[in-house]
Design a protein around this motif. Structure first.
Motif, PDB file in Angstrom:
ATOM      1  N   SER A 146      -7.894   7.649  -0.963  1.00  0.00           N
ATOM      2  CA  SER A 146      -6.774   7.911  -1.875  1.00  0.00           C
ATOM      3  C   SER A 146      -5.642   6.929  -1.559  1.00  0.00           C
ATOM      4  CB  SER A 146      -6.299   9.356  -1.747  1.00  0.00           C
ATOM      5  OG  SER A 146      -5.781   9.575  -0.463  1.00  0.00           O
ATOM      6  N   GLY A 147      -4.620   6.977  -2.380  1.00  0.00           N
ATOM      7  CA  GLY A 147      -3.512   6.050  -2.204  1.00  0.00           C
ATOM      8  C   GLY A 147      -3.660   4.843  -3.110  1.00  0.00           C
ATOM      9  N   GLN A 148      -2.656   3.990  -3.044  1.00  0.00           N
ATOM     10  CA  GLN A 148      -2.641   2.840  -3.956  1.00  0.00           C
ATOM     11  C   GLN A 148      -2.521   1.520  -3.208  1.00  0.00           C
ATOM     12  OE1 GLN A 148       0.739   3.839  -6.404  1.00  0.00           O
ATOM     13  NE2 GLN A 148      -0.588   4.675  -8.006  1.00  0.00           N
ATOM     14  N   ASN A 190      -2.155  -2.436  -9.838  1.00  0.00           N
ATOM     15  CA  ASN A 190      -2.837  -1.423  -9.033  1.00  0.00           C
ATOM     16  C   ASN A 190      -4.333  -1.752  -8.990  1.00  0.00           C
ATOM     17  OD1 ASN A 190      -3.871   0.826  -7.829  1.00  0.00           O
ATOM     18  ND2 ASN A 190      -2.588   2.265  -8.989  1.00  0.00           N
ATOM     19  N   THR A 191      -4.848  -2.002  -7.803  1.00  0.00           N
ATOM     20  CA  THR A 191      -6.251  -2.444  -7.707  1.00  0.00           C
ATOM     21  C   THR A 191      -7.229  -1.326  -8.054  1.00  0.00           C
ATOM     22  OG1 THR A 191      -6.344  -1.897  -5.361  1.00  0.00           O
ATOM     23  CG2 THR A 191      -5.708  -4.149  -5.928  1.00  0.00           C
ATOM     24  N   HIS A 192      -6.736  -0.094  -8.041  1.00  0.00           N
ATOM     25  CA  HIS A 192      -7.595   1.050  -8.388  1.00  0.00           C
ATOM     26  C   HIS A 192      -8.079   0.947  -9.841  1.00  0.00           C
ATOM     27  CE1 HIS A 192      -9.248   5.009  -7.812  1.00  0.00           C
ATOM     28  NE2 HIS A 192      -8.697   5.405  -8.962  1.00  0.00           N
ATOM     29  N   ASP A 193      -7.280   0.276 -10.665  1.00  0.00           N
ATOM     30  CA  ASP A 193      -7.639   0.139 -12.088  1.00  0.00           C
ATOM     31  C   ASP A 193      -8.638  -0.996 -12.343  1.00  0.00           C
ATOM     32  OD1 ASP A 193      -5.809   2.135 -12.476  1.00  0.00           O
ATOM     33  OD2 ASP A 193      -4.152   0.755 -12.940  1.00  0.00           O
ATOM     34  N   THR A 234       0.869  -1.192   0.000  1.00  0.00           N
ATOM     35  CA  THR A 234       0.000   0.000   0.000  1.00  0.00           C
ATOM     36  C   THR A 234       0.898   1.232   0.000  1.00  0.00           C
ATOM     37  OG1 THR A 234      -0.163   0.278   2.393  1.00  0.00           O
ATOM     38  CG2 THR A 234      -1.751  -1.213   1.380  1.00  0.00           C
ATOM     39  N   ARG A 235       0.446   2.241  -0.752  1.00  0.00           N
ATOM     40  CA  ARG A 235       1.233   3.479  -0.822  1.00  0.00           C
ATOM     41  C   ARG A 235       0.344   4.660  -0.435  1.00  0.00           C
ATOM     42  NH1 ARG A 235       3.787   2.342  -6.725  1.00  0.00           N
ATOM     43  NH2 ARG A 235       5.020   0.514  -6.149  1.00  0.00           N
ATOM     44  N   ASP A 288       1.918   3.319   4.361  1.00  0.00           N
ATOM     45  CA  ASP A 288       2.795   2.609   3.423  1.00  0.00           C
ATOM     46  C   ASP A 288       3.121   1.268   4.065  1.00  0.00           C
ATOM     47  OD1 ASP A 288       3.081   4.711   1.500  1.00  0.00           O
ATOM     48  OD2 ASP A 288       4.286   5.765   3.005  1.00  0.00           O
ATOM     49  N   ILE A 346      -1.326  -2.233  -4.337  1.00  0.00           N
ATOM     50  CA  ILE A 346      -0.748  -2.972  -5.464  1.00  0.00           C
ATOM     51  C   ILE A 346      -0.575  -4.434  -5.043  1.00  0.00           C
ATOM     52  CG2 ILE A 346       1.272  -3.165  -6.991  1.00  0.00           C
ATOM     53  CD1 ILE A 346       1.462   0.010  -6.168  1.00  0.00           C
ATOM     54  N   LEU A 362      -1.866   5.226   1.775  1.00  0.00           N
ATOM     55  CA  LEU A 362      -3.284   4.837   1.805  1.00  0.00           C
ATOM     56  C   LEU A 362      -4.063   5.703   2.804  1.00  0.00           C
ATOM     57  CD1 LEU A 362      -4.834   2.523   0.344  1.00  0.00           C
ATOM     58  CD2 LEU A 362      -4.722   1.274   2.499  1.00  0.00           C
TER      59      LEU A 362
END
Lengths: 224, 419
Positions: A59-61, A68-71, A4-5, A25, A63, A7
């Motif tokens: 927000s945040g990522q 990237n699970t956001h996609d 996680t980045r 993170d 992976i 998050l």
């Protein structure tokens, strides 16, 4: 493997905004057994829900295996949860009208595994958690510890990449809790990645890594 | 895409079956009971409304017109060349038997013997119908409608059967345009006047029928009637024909027309001969029945909606768990649709048994006694199946909507019971 980045998770109630996760993170490698700890309201369960794709971060990522699970679309996330994740909840989360075997076999059938193979796999998973004699019992006819073991069997039957557990021993007596943790240790020994939220130190020390959260931030990372 | 749907249906069935299996027997029974009542409402309400008129039509068919009715042309009050037409009828294989009638309007008078000079005569208008008692009884079962006295025998000269609508004790109506005979019963003498010819006759029997032409008619033997109405040429006014079982009246009508009967007479099947008001009432009642049934359908849909909504909302947590562990939302929705279908289908099947094995035979054996017909229950299979489909479809929609509403909710909120 899971990362996680920065998050962030914020809850909004009218004009009131509550920031529960404040930029986390985190990284877990394949095969690790990680415990997330923290006092009530520290954001540990919220953090688990974001990582396990049950909730959407503000927000945040996140992976997982470089993706990237956001996609991912909602449909892809459902499929990902079905095939790559296993879940163990504090209150077992079994379907009351399904027998132990049916609870375990359901995600396998949803993965389009043939009936015969699905039932064989489900029986194997239940046997692994010591419930070979309880296939046809509905949850109301099982003890709390047995229900949690059915829940674990359901979570591991399809051999997920990551097993997420949210306070799996919180509702159980000491003996049942030890049995559940023993199963987790066994699974970890076999290479299963486990991320578990707990507030019980006696079980936390069995993990490879302990992450402590406070006020929505990681305050310490301890390697056992 | 199709594979995915197939898989979701399989999982939906898996969940629906187990949910029904695990549900309370009494709750399931109550829901099915509502479905049965709805089905009966759909089929029986319009079935009885239509059956009321069908009963009247059946009475006309069986008690008056037969399968085919040959009658005089508008321009004549008799069928010309009746005897050659009758000879022709004997040659047609599909005809089982027939009854030829003389028919003319006349006046009946009751108090002609006792009336004082300045007293009003007690008269009533009636159709005088001359019949062969045997042929008429074989065709219309006229003797079975005798409620007092006895039926005519072939040699019953100066004896008559009188319809009960012509007698005050049966129809105590006092309308300026419609009069009945007072103090007339079996054995009474009455006077008949047709075209200025008057005859005194004795009432031998009283007829009671749901067909107006019978209830307002005066029957006498044909040999006397033809003299009274001045038809010594043996030209009848009507010939009612009964066909052999299974023969299509339209086919025989066509054959009769091909033989040129229409030059001297009007040929109608029993459907053609139905009074127009009956045809109009059928369509009006069918519409009314459909309207009432639609209300039942809406009630059933709302019932299913509430049942599924409450079911889904109390199971919201489990729906959340299902979604959480990766069960497709469509599969969960399908499970609720299948449950709704199960309730509607079971209700309809039981309803079908009740309608076809109990109600239809019961109404046939004991028709509802309406003034103008013996009401039966009309439930044609095709229309009933459409109603079953309609019920299932409306409950599917009523089950799908609440399921969809709950399935669409946020997964984690559902699991945690958050609003």
């Amino acid at each position: 493997m899971i990362e996680t980045r920065n998050l962030v998770k914020t809850f909004r109630d009218g004009d009131v905004e509550t920031k529960v996760l404040k930029g986390i993170d985190f990284r877990a490698e394949n095969g690790q057994f990680i415990v997330i700890m923290g006092r009530s309201g520290s954001g540990k369960s919220t953090f688990l829900y974001q990582m396990s794709l049950l909730d959407e971060p503000t927000s945040g990522q996140i992976i997982i295996d470089g993706r990237n699970t956001h996609d991912m679309s909602a449909e892809e996330k459902i499929l990902f949860r079905l095939t790559q994740c296993g879940y163990v909840f504090q209150d077992y989360a079994l379907l009351p009208e399904l027998t132990a075997l049916e609870n375990v076999v359901l995600p396998l059938l949803m993965q389009n595994v043939k009936n015969k193979n699905a039932y064989a796999t489900a029986k194997e998973a239940l046997t692994k958690v010591g419930l070979s004699h309880r296939f046809n019992n509905v949850p109301s006819h099982l003890s709390g510890g047995e229900q949690q073991r059915v829940s674990i069997a359901r979570a591991i039957a399809h051999k997920p990449k990551i097993l997420f557990a949210d306070e799996p021993t919180a509702n159980l007596d000491n003996e049942s809790s030890k049995a559940i943790i023993a199963i987790f240790k066994e699974l970890h020994k076999e290479g299963q990645t486990i991320i578990m939220v707990t507030h019980e130190d006696q079980y936390a020390i069995m993990a490879e890594k302990i992450i402590k959260l406070d006020d929505g931030k990681i305050v310490s990372e301890i390697k056992n | 895409m199709l594979d995915k749907l197939q898989l979701n249906i399989k999982i939906g069935f898996f969940l629906a079956y187990r949910q029904i299996r695990g549900s309370s027997f009494w709750t399931t029974s109550l829901i099915v009971f509502v479905m049965i009542l709805t089905f009966l409402n759909l089929v029986v309400v319009s079935g009885i409304l239509v059956g009321l008129i069908e009963g009247s039509i059946a009475a006309w068919h069986n008690q008056y017109t037969g399968d085919i009715m040959i009658s005089n042309l508008e321009s004549k009050d008799y069928i010309e060349n009746s005897l050659s037409i009758i000879s022709l009828l004997h040659t047609i294989d599909d005809i089982q038997y027939f009854s030829a009638r003389f028919n003319k309007g006349g006046t009946l008078e009751a108090n002609y013997k006792t009336k004082k000079e300045n007293e009003k005569p007690n008269i009533a208008s009636a159709q005088i119908i001359g019949i062969d008692p045997f042929a008429e009884d074989r065709l219309t079962g006229l003797s079975s409608h005798i409620v007092e006295g006895s039926y005519l025998a072939p040699g019953d000269y100066d004896k008559v059967l009188i319809g009960y609508f012509l007698l005050k004790q049966y129809l105590p109506v006092d309308s300026p345009g419609f009069t009945t005979l007072n103090n007339v019963g079996v054995g009474s003498n009455i006077r008949i006047t047709v075209n200025g010819i008057t005859r005194e006759v004795t009432v031998k029997g009283i007829l009671k029928s749901k067909v107006d032409n019978v209830s307002m008619g005066l029957y006498m033997i044909d040999s006397q009637a033809k003299g009274l109405i001045g038809r010594q040429d043996n030209n009848f006014s009507q010939i009612a024909i009964k066909l052999k079982d299974g023969v299509d009246p339209a086919k025989v009508k066509k054959e009769l027309l091909l033989r040129g009967i229409d030059k001297n007479a009007k040929v109608q099947t029993y459907v053609d001969a139905q009074p127009k008001f009956l045809k109009d009432i059928i369509s009006t009642f069918a519409m009314l029945g459909n309207g009432l049934s639609s209300i039942g359908l809406v009630v059933a849909s709302i019932t299913i909606f509430i049942v599924i909504f409450i079911n889904a909302i109390t199971r919201r947590k489990f729906i959340g768990i299902l979604k959480g562990i990766g069960i497709n939302g469509q599969a969960i929705e399908i499970s609720y649709i299948l449950q709704s279908m199960f309730y509607a289908f079971l209700g309809s099947v039981i309803g079908l048994f009740i309608v076809y094995l109990i109600l239809v035979p019961l109404f046939l054996a004991y028709p509802i006694n309406f003034p103008f017909s013996d009401g039966i229950l009309v439930a044609p299979a095709g229309e009933t199946l459409i109603r079953v489909a309609l019920l299932v479809l409306s409950t599917v929609i009523a089950g799908y909507i609440p399921a969809r509403m709950i399935v669409r909710k946020n997964t984690l909120d559902s699991i945690l019971g958050r609003n």
